[in-house]
Write an enzyme that holds these catalytic residues in place. Structure first.
Site, mmCIF file in Angstrom:
data_model
loop_
_atom_site.group_PDB
_atom_site.id
_atom_site.type_symbol
_atom_site.label_atom_id
_atom_site.label_comp_id
_atom_site.label_asym_id
_atom_site.label_seq_id
_atom_site.Cartn_x
_atom_site.Cartn_y
_atom_site.Cartn_z
ATOM 1 N N LEU A 21 -21.700 21.778 8.993
ATOM 2 C CA LEU A 21 -21.339 21.738 9.635
ATOM 3 C C LEU A 21 -19.732 21.992 9.643
ATOM 4 C CD1 LEU A 21 -22.297 18.153 11.590
ATOM 5 C CD2 LEU A 21 -23.670 20.146 11.889
ATOM 6 N N VAL A 56 -19.566 19.897 4.575
ATOM 7 C CA VAL A 56 -18.233 20.604 5.686
ATOM 8 C C VAL A 56 -18.561 22.154 5.118
ATOM 9 C CG1 VAL A 56 -16.283 20.489 6.023
ATOM 10 C CG2 VAL A 56 -16.982 18.432 6.238
ATOM 11 N N LYS A 57 -18.559 22.701 6.135
ATOM 12 C CA LYS A 57 -18.913 24.216 5.580
ATOM 13 C C LYS A 57 -17.447 24.958 6.401
ATOM 14 C CE LYS A 57 -22.321 27.716 7.329
ATOM 15 N NZ LYS A 57 -22.818 28.181 7.427
ATOM 16 N N ILE A 58 -17.366 25.460 5.348
ATOM 17 C CA ILE A 58 -15.357 25.904 4.938
ATOM 18 C C ILE A 58 -15.358 27.622 4.945
ATOM 19 C CG2 ILE A 58 -13.231 25.602 3.979
ATOM 20 C CD1 ILE A 58 -13.468 23.219 5.601
#
Length: 217
Positions: A56, A82-84
């Site tokens: 996400l 967590v997509k960064i």
């Protein structure tokens, strides 16, 4: 090689899960917007269906905002990744989050040096976008191969998650050069199953079975 499905469609995720084809899911703001409705409800539905990693994405542009949003996303489930984005602020966030034990997926990677920085910052996954490189006349697969060589040279455990997949050959080539994961649209994933010789062979077997038994078991 692991397969993730790149979608926010619950129906597609359920079908691929029932087929035993996927190990996880990747989403992004574009995919969530296509489905409409409350994105948080959609994300929780995905997490209810999928036991593997679910990426996400944060939308903040500063490290503090990314970290705050990451903490919020992580509350949705233990399997949230967590997509960064690959930016200077993104690297700060990845460094902090990895220190907290939060898994990250560094996205929008287009060069081997970007991938190296993501690994040094502690990213769990790095996502080279191969289809977008191919579209501008560059070689996405060369990028994957270079990243594999660099990670192997220095013992980085960051997984190479091939993204922006356009067709089955992208996945085959990525597997041959040693990518860890490919995240694939539903339509492309379904293409893996089919081959004209498989269809022809099955048709022949069933025809012969019908001659033998009249179609009865």
């Amino acid at each position: 090689m692991e397969f993730f499905i790149d979608t926010a469609s619950i129906d597609d995720i359920k079908i691929a899960t029932e087929q035993g084809l996927i190990d996880g899911v990747t989403t992004n703001p574009t995919l969530l917007s296509r489905e409409g409705g409350d994105w948080r409800v959609r994300a929780r539905e995905i997490l209810d269906v999928v036991k593997g990693p679910v990426s996400l994405e944060v939308v903040a542009e500063d490290a503090a905002g990314m970290i705050s949003q990451a903490h919020d996303l992580k509350k949705m489930g233990d399997n949230v990744v967590v997509k960064i984005p690959m930016t200077p602020e993104g690297l700060k966030a990845v460094k902090t989050l990895s220190g907290e034990g939060i898994h990250t997926n560094v996205t929008l990677v287009f060069s081997p040096l970007q991938a190296l920085l993501a690994a040094k910052a502690g990213g769990t996954y790095v996502s080279p976008f191969i289809g977008r490189l191919d579209a501008i006349g560059d070689s996405g697969m060369n990028l994957v191969e270079e990243i594999r060589t660099i990670f192997d040279n220095y013992g980085y455990t960051t997984k190479i998650l091939v993204a922006s997949v356009r067709h089955p050959m992208h996945v085959l080539e990525a597997a041959l050069v040693g990518a860890d994961v490919a995240t694939v649209p539903f339509a492309v994933l379904q293409q893996f199953v089919h081959h004209p010789l498989t269809d022809k062979g099955l048709e022949s077997f069933l025809a012969d079975w019908h001659k033998l038994t009249g179609g009865k078991w």
